[in-house]
Design an enzyme around this catalytic site. Structure first.
Site, short mmCIF file in Angstrom:
data_model
loop_
_atom_site.label_atom_id
_atom_site.label_comp_id
_atom_site.label_asym_id
_atom_site.label_seq_id
_atom_site.Cartn_x
_atom_site.Cartn_y
_atom_site.Cartn_z
N GLU A 87 -2.17 -18.35 26.48
CA GLU A 87 -2.17 -17.14 27.37
C GLU A 87 -1.06 -17.31 28.16
O GLU A 87 -0.54 -18.31 28.67
CB GLU A 87 -3.43 -17.11 28.21
CG GLU A 87 -3.27 -16.04 29.19
CD GLU A 87 -4.86 -15.94 29.94
OE1 GLU A 87 -5.22 -14.87 30.19
OE2 GLU A 87 -5.46 -16.73 30.19
N GLY A 124 0.67 -16.09 31.76
CA GLY A 124 0.32 -15.58 32.92
C GLY A 124 -1.03 -15.92 33.36
O GLY A 124 -2.15 -15.45 32.92
N SER A 142 -8.75 -18.22 33.73
CA SER A 142 -9.15 -17.73 32.41
C SER A 142 -8.86 -18.51 31.13
O SER A 142 -9.70 -18.76 30.20
CB SER A 142 -8.11 -16.55 31.95
OG SER A 142 -6.76 -16.64 32.32
N ASP A 192 3.11 -19.88 32.99
CA ASP A 192 3.11 -19.15 33.99
C ASP A 192 4.53 -19.48 34.83
O ASP A 192 5.07 -20.84 34.37
CB ASP A 192 2.12 -19.43 35.05
CG ASP A 192 1.97 -18.08 35.96
OD1 ASP A 192 0.82 -17.35 35.58
OD2 ASP A 192 2.73 -17.89 36.82
N ASP A 200 -0.92 -11.82 29.79
CA ASP A 200 -1.43 -11.35 31.02
C ASP A 200 -0.36 -11.68 31.96
O ASP A 200 -0.69 -12.06 33.30
CB ASP A 200 -2.67 -11.87 31.28
CG ASP A 200 -3.41 -11.27 32.52
OD1 ASP A 200 -3.00 -10.19 33.02
OD2 ASP A 200 -4.17 -12.05 33.20
N HIS A 255 3.47 -7.98 33.32
CA HIS A 255 3.18 -6.61 33.05
C HIS A 255 4.38 -5.86 32.70
O HIS A 255 4.41 -4.53 32.85
CB HIS A 255 2.23 -6.09 33.79
CG HIS A 255 0.90 -6.83 34.36
ND1 HIS A 255 0.56 -7.67 33.28
CD2 HIS A 255 0.36 -7.18 35.34
CE1 HIS A 255 -0.64 -8.05 33.93
NE2 HIS A 255 -0.67 -7.95 35.09
N GLU A 286 -2.46 -7.33 27.91
CA GLU A 286 -3.33 -6.79 28.94
C GLU A 286 -2.79 -5.78 29.94
O GLU A 286 -1.41 -5.96 30.19
CB GLU A 286 -4.05 -7.99 29.84
CG GLU A 286 -4.85 -8.64 28.96
CD GLU A 286 -5.79 -9.71 29.87
OE1 GLU A 286 -6.64 -10.31 29.27
OE2 GLU A 286 -5.41 -9.99 31.09
N ASP A 287 -3.58 -5.01 30.71
CA ASP A 287 -3.24 -4.40 31.93
C ASP A 287 -2.25 -3.34 31.85
O ASP A 287 -1.18 -3.25 32.34
CB ASP A 287 -2.73 -5.51 33.13
CG ASP A 287 -3.83 -6.26 33.34
OD1 ASP A 287 -5.02 -5.82 33.48
OD2 ASP A 287 -3.42 -7.47 33.78
#
Length: 183
Positions: free
Chosen positions: A41, A43, A49, A66, A105, A108, A133-134
């Protein structure tokens, strides 16, 4: 998946349920739930999550990246601090694959999404799932540049067998893109 998320009562809990992603993720990830391949993942903020993914993918190591450091989150979760526009960092992270799933994620912003996809799509296992996502952020000036030109490039590539000729399927949901790699 909702039950796993509900176990987290800490501040900074994942918003994957409020965006309506969990039912989609259950459908997408049930066929690969028993994978031993790692999950990535991009972010992760507080890492909430990552705990959901660890609870769902009971045999996989869960990697999270991240821009800021994340606390230690326990067994089978490994966090990495770095930026998606750092080519050296992305290359190091891609070497951790092949991944069963990659969930973006991150910032963005279109440039970050494109850099991540270019690095991690080749590191996605055949039959793997790549999620961005988003998507609603692509219409907000704050997240400039928009990711929509890149997303159109992915759709074009799938349809005319362009740069990513191993995209087998692209699905759109509200605020979500899912690309599946051909087997």
């Amino acid at each position: 998946m909702q039950e796993i998320l509900d176990l987290d009562t800490t501040e900074g809990r994942s918003d994957k349920d409020t965006h309506g992603y969990l039912p989609i993720y259950e459908e997408l990830f049930t066929p690969i739930r028993d994978t031993k391949l790692p999950i990535l993942e991009i972010g992760v903020w507080t890492g909430s999550s990552l705990k959901v993914w660890r609870g769902w993918f009971t045999r996989a190591v869960i990697h999270g990246i991240d821009a800021r450091a994340c606390d230690a989150l326990g067994e089978r979760i490994v966090t990495h601090q770095g930026f998606t526009l750092d080519a050296t960092f992305l290359k190091e992270m891609a070497a951790l694959g092949p991944f069963a799933a990659v969930i973006d994620d991150g910032s963005h912003c279109g440039d970050d999404q494109q850099a991540a996809f270019r690095a991690f799509w080749p590191a996605l296992a055949p039959g793997g799932v790549y999620v961005i996502e988003d998507l609603h952020a692509a219409y907000m000036e704050y997240y400039s540049p928009s990711g929509m030109p890149f997303i159109r490039l992915l759709v074009d590539s799938m349809n005319i067998r362009g740069e990513w000729n191993d995209i087998g399927l692209i699905r759109f949901y509200p605020r979500l893109l899912v690309a599946e790699k051909t087997r």
